[in-house]
Design a protein around this motif. Structure first.
Motif, PDB file in Angstrom:
ATOM      1  N   ASN A  13      -8.976   1.636   2.579  1.00 47.71           N
ATOM      2  CA  ASN A  13      -8.684   1.955   4.038  1.00 47.71           C
ATOM      3  C   ASN A  13      -7.116   1.630   4.420  1.00 47.71           C
ATOM      4  N   VAL A  14      -6.594   0.618   3.723  1.00 46.12           N
ATOM      5  CA  VAL A  14      -5.072   0.412   3.895  1.00 46.12           C
ATOM      6  C   VAL A  14      -4.394   1.411   3.392  1.00 46.12           C
ATOM      7  N   CYS A  15      -4.653   1.833   2.030  1.00 44.59           N
ATOM      8  CA  CYS A  15      -3.778   2.687   1.355  1.00 44.59           C
ATOM      9  C   CYS A  15      -4.125   4.096   2.388  1.00 44.59           C
ATOM     10  N   GLN A  16      -5.196   4.417   2.923  1.00 45.45           N
ATOM     11  CA  GLN A  16      -4.847   5.809   3.767  1.00 45.45           C
ATOM     12  C   GLN A  16      -4.087   5.436   4.900  1.00 45.45           C
ATOM     13  N   ALA A  17      -4.122   4.255   5.560  1.00 48.13           N
ATOM     14  CA  ALA A  17      -3.409   3.882   6.678  1.00 48.13           C
ATOM     15  C   ALA A  17      -1.863   3.926   6.373  1.00 48.13           C
ATOM     16  N   VAL A  18      -1.429   3.443   5.113  1.00 43.95           N
ATOM     17  CA  VAL A  18      -0.224   3.606   4.534  1.00 43.95           C
ATOM     18  C   VAL A  18       0.473   5.032   4.593  1.00 43.95           C
ATOM     19  N   LEU A  19      -0.394   5.788   4.133  1.00 45.19           N
ATOM     20  CA  LEU A  19      -0.078   7.300   4.114  1.00 45.19           C
ATOM     21  C   LEU A  19       0.095   7.905   5.249  1.00 45.19           C
ATOM     22  N   HIS A  20      -0.783   7.405   6.098  1.00 44.52           N
ATOM     23  CA  HIS A  20      -0.825   7.726   7.659  1.00 44.52           C
ATOM     24  C   HIS A  20       0.771   7.473   8.237  1.00 44.52           C
ATOM     25  N   PRO A  28      13.175   4.323   9.805  1.00 42.24           N
ATOM     26  CA  PRO A  28      13.894   3.757   8.731  1.00 42.24           C
ATOM     27  C   PRO A  28      14.140   2.169   8.631  1.00 42.24           C
ATOM     28  N   GLU A  29      13.849   1.730  10.057  1.00 41.31           N
ATOM     29  CA  GLU A  29      14.096   0.344  10.172  1.00 41.31           C
ATOM     30  C   GLU A  29      12.848  -0.643   9.884  1.00 41.31           C
ATOM     31  N   GLU A  30      11.881   0.285   9.459  1.00 45.01           N
ATOM     32  CA  GLU A  30      10.549  -0.582   9.275  1.00 45.01           C
ATOM     33  C   GLU A  30      10.154  -0.743   8.000  1.00 45.01           C
ATOM     34  N   GLU A  31       9.653  -1.764   7.488  1.00 42.57           N
ATOM     35  CA  GLU A  31       9.066  -2.202   6.294  1.00 42.57           C
ATOM     36  C   GLU A  31       7.809  -2.356   6.362  1.00 42.57           C
ATOM     37  N   LEU A  32       6.947  -1.822   5.307  1.00 38.85           N
ATOM     38  CA  LEU A  32       5.529  -2.044   5.398  1.00 38.85           C
ATOM     39  C   LEU A  32       5.075  -2.710   4.078  1.00 38.85           C
ATOM     40  N   SER A  33       4.369  -3.644   4.147  1.00 39.37           N
ATOM     41  CA  SER A  33       3.819  -4.340   3.013  1.00 39.37           C
ATOM     42  C   SER A  33       2.235  -4.362   2.949  1.00 39.37           C
ATOM     43  N   VAL A  34       1.748  -4.226   2.099  1.00 38.76           N
ATOM     44  CA  VAL A  34       0.234  -4.350   1.723  1.00 38.76           C
ATOM     45  C   VAL A  34      -0.146  -5.611   1.338  1.00 38.76           C
ATOM     46  N   VAL A  35      -1.084  -6.436   1.922  1.00 36.95           N
ATOM     47  CA  VAL A  35      -1.470  -7.764   1.705  1.00 36.95           C
ATOM     48  C   VAL A  35      -2.978  -8.003   1.365  1.00 36.95           C
ATOM     49  N   PHE A  36      -3.088  -8.432  -0.014  1.00 32.27           N
ATOM     50  CA  PHE A  36      -4.178  -8.993  -0.419  1.00 32.27           C
ATOM     51  C   PHE A  36      -4.581 -10.482  -0.172  1.00 32.27           C
ATOM     52  N   ALA A 133       5.148   1.258  -0.410  1.00 28.66           N
ATOM     53  CA  ALA A 133       5.491   2.443  -1.334  1.00 28.66           C
ATOM     54  C   ALA A 133       4.936   2.120  -2.664  1.00 28.66           C
ATOM     55  N   ASP A 134       5.204   0.968  -2.962  1.00 27.56           N
ATOM     56  CA  ASP A 134       4.600   0.504  -4.823  1.00 27.56           C
ATOM     57  C   ASP A 134       3.210   0.637  -4.583  1.00 27.56           C
ATOM     58  N   PHE A 135       2.699   0.141  -3.601  1.00 23.34           N
ATOM     59  CA  PHE A 135       0.989   0.150  -3.689  1.00 23.34           C
ATOM     60  C   PHE A 135       0.355   1.698  -3.857  1.00 23.34           C
ATOM     61  N   VAL A 136       0.865   2.322  -2.869  1.00 24.40           N
ATOM     62  CA  VAL A 136       0.230   3.808  -2.954  1.00 24.40           C
ATOM     63  C   VAL A 136       0.429   4.444  -4.174  1.00 24.40           C
ATOM     64  N   ALA A 137       1.542   4.309  -4.913  1.00 23.27           N
ATOM     65  CA  ALA A 137       2.068   4.812  -6.371  1.00 23.27           C
ATOM     66  C   ALA A 137       1.286   4.048  -7.469  1.00 23.27           C
ATOM     67  N   CYS A 138       0.946   2.706  -7.299  1.00 24.92           N
ATOM     68  CA  CYS A 138       0.591   2.017  -8.413  1.00 24.92           C
ATOM     69  C   CYS A 138      -1.088   1.725  -8.436  1.00 24.92           C
ATOM     70  N   PHE A 139      -1.539   1.758  -7.233  1.00 28.99           N
ATOM     71  CA  PHE A 139      -2.964   1.556  -7.083  1.00 28.99           C
ATOM     72  C   PHE A 139      -3.893   2.491  -7.514  1.00 28.99           C
ATOM     73  N   SER A 181       0.374   7.931  -8.131  1.00 30.36           N
ATOM     74  CA  SER A 181       0.867   8.635  -9.339  1.00 30.36           C
ATOM     75  C   SER A 181       1.605   7.836 -10.299  1.00 30.36           C
ATOM     76  N   ARG A 182       1.873   6.713 -10.299  1.00 36.86           N
ATOM     77  CA  ARG A 182       2.524   6.006 -11.252  1.00 36.86           C
ATOM     78  C   ARG A 182       1.176   5.483 -12.168  1.00 36.86           C
ATOM     79  N   ALA A 183       0.022   5.193 -11.374  1.00 38.10           N
ATOM     80  CA  ALA A 183      -0.833   4.773 -12.180  1.00 38.10           C
ATOM     81  C   ALA A 183      -1.483   5.743 -12.900  1.00 38.10           C
ATOM     82  N   GLY A 184      -1.833   6.932 -12.528  1.00 35.97           N
ATOM     83  CA  GLY A 184      -2.031   8.057 -13.323  1.00 35.97           C
ATOM     84  C   GLY A 184      -1.058   8.125 -14.433  1.00 35.97           C
ATOM     85  N   ALA A 185       0.117   8.137 -14.386  1.00 34.27           N
ATOM     86  CA  ALA A 185       1.102   8.728 -15.237  1.00 34.27           C
ATOM     87  C   ALA A 185       0.887   7.494 -16.428  1.00 34.27           C
ATOM     88  N   ALA A 186       0.369   6.142 -16.081  1.00 33.43           N
ATOM     89  CA  ALA A 186       0.306   5.133 -16.944  1.00 33.43           C
ATOM     90  C   ALA A 186      -1.131   5.078 -17.625  1.00 33.43           C
TER      91      ALA A 186
END
Length: 231
Positions: A13-20, A28-36, A133-139, A181-186
């Motif tokens: 759900n959070v991954c989808q929210a990030v993409l949204h 540009p001034e905002e920073e998004l962080s995913v938190v487990f 951005a790291d989360f959606v690429a690496c998760f 994308s980065r998870a898939g590449a790995a």
């Protein structure tokens, strides 16, 4: 705002929210962080949770995932399972979606974590913070953590698998399994357990051989200090 939602899949759900947010609302001034949020014993108390049967909304989760948005001087939290400020948030706006909004960090943290409440050591909350951005690429998740095999009296495991196909504990989301994308590449199709694992020393980043970014683990004091707004 309206977000894709599937019960019991907070990480997706959070991954989808990030993409949204990246697609529609990110400035540009905002920073998004995913938190487990979890603990060394995989048990964390959180209040004001929709699935609770208690008046105070207390739930002991094995883990939970939220999204924090930070900008100059303030932070806000998106938790699709919270009842904080429930007067302006409906449950499911339509099948597979949930209406929700970012809440002021201080308000959310006080209601959800109740920092003044003393906890037993086994319930000490730890927080893995990952740039969105790291989360959606690496998760990546193949949802195997939600799969079960129906009971069988057979001693032949292979036969049992054929006669009793794997089932899910709860219905799966409407979208496909997520592989960044980065998870898939790995060649990684499942790394959810790494995000939940809080054994990394607080303040240290997780740097694994697959080259993916897993953020850093903070104790509760450090997490609150990072995002709390001091007026």
């Amino acid at each position: 705002m309206e977000f894709p939602y599937a019960a019991s899949y907070c990480e997706e759900n959070v991954c989808q929210a990030v993409l949204h947010c990246l697609r529609e609302h990110q400035s540009p001034e905002e920073e998004l962080s995913v938190v487990f949020i979890s603990s060394l014993t995989r048990a964390v108390p959180l209040w004001c949770q929709r699935s609770s049967t208690r008046s105070d909304g207390l739930v002991i989760w094995d883990y939970h995932v939220i999204l924090v948005r930070s900008s100059a001087g303030s932070s806000a939290v998106l938790d699709l399972d919270t009842t904080v400020d429930n007067t302006s948030i409906s449950n499911n706006s339509k099948e597979g979606y949930r209406k929700a909004k970012f809440l002021a960090f201080n308000e959310y943290a006080e209601a959800t974590f109740q920092p003044s409440t003393a906890l037993q050591p086994e319930y000490a909350r730890l927080f893995r913070v990952i740039p969105a951005a790291d989360f959606v690429a690496c998760f990546a998740s193949d949802r195997s953590h939600m799969m079960i095999l129906a009971p069988t009296n057979s001693d032949d495991d292979s036969a049992a698998t054929e006669r009793y196909p794997t089932k899910y504990l709860v219905p799966v989301p409407s979208w496909d399994c997520i592989i960044g994308s980065r998870a898939g590449a790995a060649g990684v199709s499942m790394n959810l357990p790494i995000y939940i694992d809080m054994t990394t020393a607080p303040g240290e980043s997780t740097d694994l051989a697959d080259g993916l970014a897993y953020g850093e683990v903070l104790d509760e004091t450090a997490f609150l200090d990072r995002f709390r707004f001091y007026a």
